[in-house]
Design a protein around this motif. Structure first.
Motif, PDB file in Angstrom:
ATOM      1  N   THR A 120       0.848  -1.299   0.026  1.00  0.00           N
ATOM      2  CA  THR A 120       0.062  -0.079  -0.072  1.00  0.00           C
ATOM      3  C   THR A 120       0.895   1.325   0.118  1.00  0.00           C
ATOM      4  OG1 THR A 120      -1.947  -1.104   1.288  1.00  0.00           O
ATOM      5  CG2 THR A 120      -1.720   1.201   0.956  1.00  0.00           C
ATOM      6  N   TRP A 121       2.072   1.150   0.825  1.00  0.00           N
ATOM      7  CA  TRP A 121       2.750   2.449   0.755  1.00  0.00           C
ATOM      8  C   TRP A 121       3.821   2.606  -0.361  1.00  0.00           C
ATOM      9  CZ3 TRP A 121       2.335   6.199   3.984  1.00  0.00           C
ATOM     10  CH2 TRP A 121       1.483   6.468   5.093  1.00  0.00           C
ATOM     11  N   LEU A 165       1.257   3.928  -3.056  1.00  0.00           N
ATOM     12  CA  LEU A 165       1.137   5.376  -2.833  1.00  0.00           C
ATOM     13  C   LEU A 165       2.389   6.263  -3.257  1.00  0.00           C
ATOM     14  CD1 LEU A 165      -0.758   7.534  -1.744  1.00  0.00           C
ATOM     15  CD2 LEU A 165       0.197   7.218   0.472  1.00  0.00           C
ATOM     16  N   VAL A 166       3.554   5.837  -2.766  1.00  0.00           N
ATOM     17  CA  VAL A 166       4.837   6.560  -3.157  1.00  0.00           C
ATOM     18  C   VAL A 166       4.937   6.678  -4.720  1.00  0.00           C
ATOM     19  CG1 VAL A 166       7.215   6.636  -3.016  1.00  0.00           C
ATOM     20  CG2 VAL A 166       5.924   6.199  -0.904  1.00  0.00           C
TER      21      VAL A 166
END
Length: 157
Positions: free
Chosen positions: A4-5, A8-9
């Motif tokens: 997820t991170w 997003l990044v």
């Protein structure tokens, strides 16, 4: 959670590259009066922009696919009933986004850079046409990115 991170990044980097192209590189090229200076600035900018855009998009796709695998495991038999249609629509727009992004970066941008670095002449009319195609592709990318992000957020909520 890591995917997820990462997703997003990668999304932030991708959108930053697309918006930076529109808000920084293209206006920088327009400042110069001489054709050779415009060509030099554009090719130098594209050498940075193209790998950044395509690389971030690749990470975005793979991190999304990894999240999808986890999502399918969590929903099990309810996956098709609850998510499949919205996911199909989102993936359709994501596919178009990939096509336009690769067209802009490799079909237009990389060919110009390779041509310029190979010593082939690029006339002012050709450069104007290339910039116009880059702008058109960028508008399509921004619209498709907005729709894809909206559909992704709708799936979350």
């Amino acid at each position: 959670m890591l995917y997820t991170w990462l997703h997003l990044v990668a999304l932030i980097v991708y959108l930053g590259a697309v918006l930076g192209f529109w808000l920084m590189l293209l206006p920088s090229v327009a400042i110069f009066d001489k054709h050779e200076e415009r060509l030099q600035v554009l090719t130098r900018g594209l050498k940075f922009y193209n790998p950044l855009q395509v690389g971030a998009l690749g990470i975005l796709l793979f991190s999304g696919a990894f999240q999808l695998t986890e999502l399918k495991a969590a929903y099990r038999e309810n996956f098709i009933k609850e998510i499949a249609f919205n996911l199909g629509v989102k993936l359709f727009f994501a596919f178009l986004l990939v096509i336009f992004s690769v067209y802009q970066a490799l079909g237009i941008g990389h060919r110009l850079v390779r041509r310029h670095e190979g010593g082939d002449p690029v006339t002012a009319e050709q450069l104007t046409s290339i910039i116009r195609r880059l702008k058109g592709a960028n508008w399509c990318i921004l619209a498709l990115a907005a729709v894809t992000i909206w559909l992704g957020l709708r799936m979350r909520g």
